[in-house]
Design a protein around this motif. Sequence first.
Motif, mmCIF file in Angstrom:
data_model
loop_
_atom_site.group_PDB
_atom_site.id
_atom_site.type_symbol
_atom_site.label_atom_id
_atom_site.label_comp_id
_atom_site.label_asym_id
_atom_site.label_seq_id
_atom_site.Cartn_x
_atom_site.Cartn_y
_atom_site.Cartn_z
ATOM 1 N N SER A 73 -14.933 -4.135 1.757
ATOM 2 C CA SER A 73 -14.602 -2.852 1.133
ATOM 3 C C SER A 73 -13.458 -2.157 1.857
ATOM 4 O O SER A 73 -12.699 -1.405 1.251
ATOM 5 C CB SER A 73 -15.827 -1.938 1.121
ATOM 6 O OG SER A 73 -16.847 -2.493 0.321
ATOM 7 N N ASP A 109 -11.014 -3.885 3.693
ATOM 8 C CA ASP A 109 -9.835 -4.724 3.497
ATOM 9 C C ASP A 109 -9.373 -4.698 2.053
ATOM 10 O O ASP A 109 -8.185 -4.591 1.766
ATOM 11 C CB ASP A 109 -10.156 -6.161 3.935
ATOM 12 C CG ASP A 109 -8.982 -7.094 3.771
ATOM 13 O OD1 ASP A 109 -7.839 -6.659 4.027
ATOM 14 O OD2 ASP A 109 -9.203 -8.254 3.381
ATOM 15 N N GLY A 110 -10.291 -4.809 1.134
ATOM 16 C CA GLY A 110 -9.961 -4.721 -0.274
ATOM 17 C C GLY A 110 -9.616 -6.025 -0.939
ATOM 18 O O GLY A 110 -9.326 -6.044 -2.129
ATOM 19 N N ALA A 163 -5.589 -5.425 -2.084
ATOM 20 C CA ALA A 163 -6.464 -4.260 -1.909
ATOM 21 C C ALA A 163 -7.055 -3.768 -3.222
ATOM 22 O O ALA A 163 -7.305 -2.583 -3.394
ATOM 23 C CB ALA A 163 -5.726 -3.139 -1.197
ATOM 24 N N ARG A 207 -10.736 -2.316 -2.699
ATOM 25 C CA ARG A 207 -10.970 -1.324 -1.651
ATOM 26 C C ARG A 207 -11.862 -0.218 -2.210
ATOM 27 O O ARG A 207 -11.601 0.348 -3.260
ATOM 28 C CB ARG A 207 -9.663 -0.742 -1.147
ATOM 29 C CG ARG A 207 -9.881 0.236 -0.002
ATOM 30 C CD ARG A 207 -8.594 0.632 0.647
ATOM 31 N NE ARG A 207 -8.120 -0.514 1.423
ATOM 32 C CZ ARG A 207 -6.853 -0.704 1.738
ATOM 33 N NH1 ARG A 207 -5.933 0.143 1.360
ATOM 34 N NH2 ARG A 207 -6.498 -1.750 2.444
ATOM 35 N N TRP A 256 -13.254 3.335 -1.421
ATOM 36 C CA TRP A 256 -13.085 4.498 -0.558
ATOM 37 C C TRP A 256 -14.399 5.213 -0.274
ATOM 38 O O TRP A 256 -14.530 5.888 0.746
ATOM 39 C CB TRP A 256 -12.070 5.457 -1.166
ATOM 40 C CG TRP A 256 -10.684 4.909 -1.078
ATOM 41 C CD1 TRP A 256 -9.975 4.295 -2.070
ATOM 42 C CD2 TRP A 256 -9.847 4.877 0.075
ATOM 43 N NE1 TRP A 256 -8.751 3.890 -1.599
ATOM 44 C CE2 TRP A 256 -8.636 4.239 -0.287
ATOM 45 C CE3 TRP A 256 -9.996 5.322 1.387
ATOM 46 C CZ2 TRP A 256 -7.605 4.046 0.614
ATOM 47 C CZ3 TRP A 256 -8.944 5.121 2.273
ATOM 48 C CH2 TRP A 256 -7.771 4.493 1.890
#
Length: 128
Positions: A49, A51-52, A56, A59, A61
């Motif tokens: 989560s 690194d994405g 990305a 990802r 947030w």
Amino acid sequence: MSEFSEATEGGDDRSDADDGRARGAVGCLLAVAGATAAGVFALPRAAYSIDGGFEAQARDWSVILVELPLILLAGLLVPPMAWAAATRWLRPWAAFLVCAAVVALGLWGVATVWHPRQGPDPGYGPGI
């Protein structure tokens, strides 16, 4: 002056103060150990989560800004609070065991409930 002499002759105030300092120091060490244990447990699970993945795209947030800080805060606060509560009624070695059990149950609870997004299929490698 007589009040001062009665207070110092009546009991061993110095050993009580030293015992309180020792318990406080153990509480601080448990706070650091709890935050470290929470970080060691949660950061690898949230790595995807953070690194994405590819460009990305995955990802998350909410994991970065909400879930990880709350887990680390709980790791910082729960062990010394359990230590402080347990030392009121138990001997220090028993209070330490209670604190370790509370941390273990907390990590088990996080592992049971918290499922951040993981990477795609394990056979899907990083590419060339």
